[in-house]
Design a protein around this motif. Structure first.
Motif, PDB file in Angstrom:
ATOM      1  N   GLY A 109      32.461  18.225 -16.331  1.00  0.00           N
ATOM      2  CA  GLY A 109      31.770  18.177 -17.627  1.00  0.00           C
ATOM      3  C   GLY A 109      32.736  18.239 -18.786  1.00  0.00           C
ATOM      4  O   GLY A 109      33.709  18.999 -18.764  1.00  0.00           O
ATOM      5  N   LEU A 110      32.480  17.424 -19.833  1.00  0.00           N
ATOM      6  CA  LEU A 110      33.299  17.447 -21.051  1.00  0.00           C
ATOM      7  C   LEU A 110      32.686  18.408 -22.067  1.00  0.00           C
ATOM      8  O   LEU A 110      31.462  18.463 -22.209  1.00  0.00           O
ATOM      9  CB  LEU A 110      33.388  16.043 -21.660  1.00  0.00           C
ATOM     10  CG  LEU A 110      34.114  14.980 -20.842  1.00  0.00           C
ATOM     11  CD1 LEU A 110      34.212  13.677 -21.633  1.00  0.00           C
ATOM     12  CD2 LEU A 110      35.509  15.443 -20.473  1.00  0.00           C
ATOM     13  N   PRO A 111      33.560  19.147 -22.789  1.00  0.00           N
ATOM     14  CA  PRO A 111      33.045  20.061 -23.800  1.00  0.00           C
ATOM     15  C   PRO A 111      32.659  19.294 -25.069  1.00  0.00           C
ATOM     16  O   PRO A 111      33.118  18.159 -25.235  1.00  0.00           O
ATOM     17  CB  PRO A 111      34.252  20.953 -24.073  1.00  0.00           C
ATOM     18  CG  PRO A 111      35.430  20.058 -23.841  1.00  0.00           C
ATOM     19  CD  PRO A 111      35.012  19.126 -22.733  1.00  0.00           C
ATOM     20  N   THR A 112      31.974  19.849 -26.006  1.00  0.00           N
ATOM     21  CA  THR A 112      31.199  21.060 -25.870  1.00  0.00           C
ATOM     22  C   THR A 112      29.841  20.715 -25.252  1.00  0.00           C
ATOM     23  O   THR A 112      29.348  21.402 -24.343  1.00  0.00           O
ATOM     24  CB  THR A 112      30.986  21.686 -27.273  1.00  0.00           C
ATOM     25  OG1 THR A 112      32.236  21.848 -27.920  1.00  0.00           O
ATOM     26  CG2 THR A 112      30.229  22.993 -27.207  1.00  0.00           C
ATOM     27  N   LEU A 113      29.267  19.631 -25.755  1.00  0.00           N
ATOM     28  CA  LEU A 113      27.849  19.409 -25.424  1.00  0.00           C
ATOM     29  C   LEU A 113      27.631  18.733 -24.075  1.00  0.00           C
ATOM     30  O   LEU A 113      26.515  18.751 -23.551  1.00  0.00           O
ATOM     31  CB  LEU A 113      27.173  18.634 -26.559  1.00  0.00           C
ATOM     32  CG  LEU A 113      27.185  19.450 -27.868  1.00  0.00           C
ATOM     33  CD1 LEU A 113      26.576  18.663 -29.012  1.00  0.00           C
ATOM     34  CD2 LEU A 113      26.445  20.765 -27.693  1.00  0.00           C
ATOM     35  N   GLY A 114      28.695  18.181 -23.493  1.00  0.00           N
ATOM     36  CA  GLY A 114      28.561  17.676 -22.125  1.00  0.00           C
ATOM     37  C   GLY A 114      28.285  18.817 -21.157  1.00  0.00           C
ATOM     38  O   GLY A 114      27.695  18.621 -20.086  1.00  0.00           O
ATOM     39  N   LEU A 115      28.682  20.039 -21.557  1.00  0.00           N
ATOM     40  CA  LEU A 115      28.476  21.192 -20.679  1.00  0.00           C
ATOM     41  C   LEU A 115      27.027  21.690 -20.706  1.00  0.00           C
ATOM     42  O   LEU A 115      26.643  22.531 -19.903  1.00  0.00           O
ATOM     43  CB  LEU A 115      29.445  22.319 -21.046  1.00  0.00           C
ATOM     44  CG  LEU A 115      30.929  21.925 -20.947  1.00  0.00           C
ATOM     45  CD1 LEU A 115      31.822  23.113 -21.259  1.00  0.00           C
ATOM     46  CD2 LEU A 115      31.263  21.353 -19.571  1.00  0.00           C
ATOM     47  N   ALA A 116      26.225  21.151 -21.631  1.00  0.00           N
ATOM     48  CA  ALA A 116      24.776  21.441 -21.574  1.00  0.00           C
ATOM     49  C   ALA A 116      24.144  20.682 -20.406  1.00  0.00           C
ATOM     50  O   ALA A 116      23.106  21.092 -19.882  1.00  0.00           O
ATOM     51  CB  ALA A 116      24.115  21.031 -22.895  1.00  0.00           C
ATOM     52  N   PHE A 117      24.781  19.560 -20.017  1.00  0.00           N
ATOM     53  CA  PHE A 117      24.183  18.697 -18.987  1.00  0.00           C
ATOM     54  C   PHE A 117      24.874  18.802 -17.625  1.00  0.00           C
ATOM     55  O   PHE A 117      24.225  18.651 -16.596  1.00  0.00           O
ATOM     56  CB  PHE A 117      24.230  17.235 -19.446  1.00  0.00           C
ATOM     57  CG  PHE A 117      23.375  16.970 -20.646  1.00  0.00           C
ATOM     58  CD1 PHE A 117      21.993  16.901 -20.523  1.00  0.00           C
ATOM     59  CD2 PHE A 117      23.932  16.779 -21.897  1.00  0.00           C
ATOM     60  CE1 PHE A 117      21.191  16.667 -21.628  1.00  0.00           C
ATOM     61  CE2 PHE A 117      23.146  16.549 -23.011  1.00  0.00           C
ATOM     62  CZ  PHE A 117      21.774  16.489 -22.876  1.00  0.00           C
ATOM     63  N   ALA A 118      26.195  19.005 -17.623  1.00  0.00           N
ATOM     64  CA  ALA A 118      26.946  18.893 -16.360  1.00  0.00           C
ATOM     65  C   ALA A 118      26.404  19.798 -15.246  1.00  0.00           C
ATOM     66  O   ALA A 118      26.223  19.337 -14.109  1.00  0.00           O
ATOM     67  CB  ALA A 118      28.430  19.152 -16.612  1.00  0.00           C
ATOM     68  N   PRO A 119      26.122  21.096 -15.518  1.00  0.00           N
ATOM     69  CA  PRO A 119      25.625  21.928 -14.413  1.00  0.00           C
ATOM     70  C   PRO A 119      24.260  21.476 -13.907  1.00  0.00           C
ATOM     71  O   PRO A 119      23.983  21.573 -12.699  1.00  0.00           O
ATOM     72  CB  PRO A 119      25.559  23.337 -15.024  1.00  0.00           C
ATOM     73  CG  PRO A 119      25.647  23.164 -16.489  1.00  0.00           C
ATOM     74  CD  PRO A 119      26.335  21.872 -16.755  1.00  0.00           C
ATOM     75  N   LEU A 120      23.424  20.978 -14.815  1.00  0.00           N
ATOM     76  CA  LEU A 120      22.077  20.539 -14.400  1.00  0.00           C
ATOM     77  C   LEU A 120      22.169  19.259 -13.567  1.00  0.00           C
ATOM     78  O   LEU A 120      21.467  19.109 -12.559  1.00  0.00           O
ATOM     79  CB  LEU A 120      21.184  20.301 -15.624  1.00  0.00           C
ATOM     80  CG  LEU A 120      21.024  21.471 -16.591  1.00  0.00           C
ATOM     81  CD1 LEU A 120      20.017  21.128 -17.685  1.00  0.00           C
ATOM     82  CD2 LEU A 120      20.568  22.715 -15.862  1.00  0.00           C
ATOM     83  N   VAL A 121      23.036  18.349 -13.997  1.00  0.00           N
ATOM     84  CA  VAL A 121      23.225  17.102 -13.243  1.00  0.00           C
ATOM     85  C   VAL A 121      23.798  17.418 -11.861  1.00  0.00           C
ATOM     86  O   VAL A 121      23.328  16.916 -10.831  1.00  0.00           O
ATOM     87  CB  VAL A 121      24.155  16.132 -14.016  1.00  0.00           C
ATOM     88  CG1 VAL A 121      24.528  14.928 -13.159  1.00  0.00           C
ATOM     89  CG2 VAL A 121      23.489  15.678 -15.313  1.00  0.00           C
TER      90      VAL A 121
END
Ligand SMILES: O=P(O)(O)OC[C@H]1O[C@H](OP(=O)(O)OP(=O)(O)O)[C@H](O)[C@@H]1O
Length: 251
Positions: A109-121
């Motif tokens: 996951g890329l920071p900052t806002l990619g980390l809102a999605f990476a764990p869910l994906v």
């Protein structure tokens, strides 16, 4: 530090002609529930169509001009950590459905806002963990494991993308799915890909919530010239002002 006089003093301070974003990104709606036509011209918001046929209404944000004049270009905005959890979950589900067609070992996951999605994906795809990149340098990080980065929304210089050296073993020699919230100019993703390459990993595919415009397309190719697949929950155009409102930019 002096206290602000009231919340109203500072909230919703926007360029004239653009909405405050306070009430955006809270629900996904059907076409019948949409408060506007899905077609241009657009006034204040862009209805992004999801793969299930429903819509997420996005606020339009004017692009700053050099002389401070009224913007004649704008983009539709998604700020994932201000969205409802339900919206984030739904977007992640669509990203995972697209990414599931590709073959990879690890989700990054890329920071900052990619980390809102990476764990869910990652979770949707049956992974128990993911590898986060970061913008803050912990004291044990290494300069050679960093990469300069800038983007359409944060164009300044000086920001560096890092990977924790402890996570190197999770991606070296692996095929990686790279997750971010959005791709627009493509420069953030290119920095992520350079860091991946330096770590001895191979990009298998990219998953984002929003593919914005088309500038990113020419940048996201491998060294051998092959195109890197980019899956998304939705596409949205960059827009230009015309007499009757905002329209997708002419090619
Ligand atoms: O394709 P690009 O033009 O590079 O734009 C996309 C990037 O811009 C935004 O990040 P930003 O730099 O604003 O940082 P943030 O994730 O920390 O909010 C967004 O989160 C993407 O990472």
């Amino acid at each position: 530090m002096s206290k602000i006089a009231s919340v109203a003093d500072l909230s919703g301070q926007n360029l004239p002609g653009f909405d405050a974003t306070t009430d955006y990104w809270q629900a996904i709606v059907t076409e019948a529930e949409l408060s506007q036509s899905p077609l241009p011209p657009y006034a204040k918001s862009y209805p992004a169509r999801l793969p299930d046929g429903r819509y997420l209404l996005l606020p339009l944000r004017g692009m700053p001009t050099a002389d401070g004049s009224a913007p004649d270009r704008c983009v539709a905005s998604l700020i994932a950590n201000q969205a409802s959890m339900e919206v984030v979950e739904q977007l992640a589900l669509h990203m995972a459905q697209g990414a599931g067609a590709h073959d990879f070992d690890v989700v990054m996951g890329l920071p900052t806002l990619g980390l809102a999605f990476a764990p869910l994906v990652a979770k949707q795809l049956g992974h128990s963990r993911y590898v986060p990149l970061g913008y803050s340098r912990k004291y044990w990080y290494r300069d050679e494991l960093s990469e300069p980065v800038s983007s359409i929304t944060t164009p300044g210089k000086g920001k560096l993308l890092y990977i924790d050296p402890n996570q190197l073993g999770l991606i070296a020699g692996k095929r990686v799915l790279v997750v971010d919230d959005a791709v627009s100019s493509g420069t953030t993703m290119v920095s992520g890909l350079k860091l991946l390459e330096r770590c001895g990993a191979e990009v298998a595919a990219i998953a984002v919530a929003m593919r914005q415009g088309t500038q990113w397309q020419q940048k996201l190719v491998r060294a051998d010239g092959s195109t890197i697949p980019v899956v998304a929950a939705y596409d949205c155009p960059r827009m230009e002002r015309r007499a009757d409102g905002w329209w997708p930019e002419s090619p």
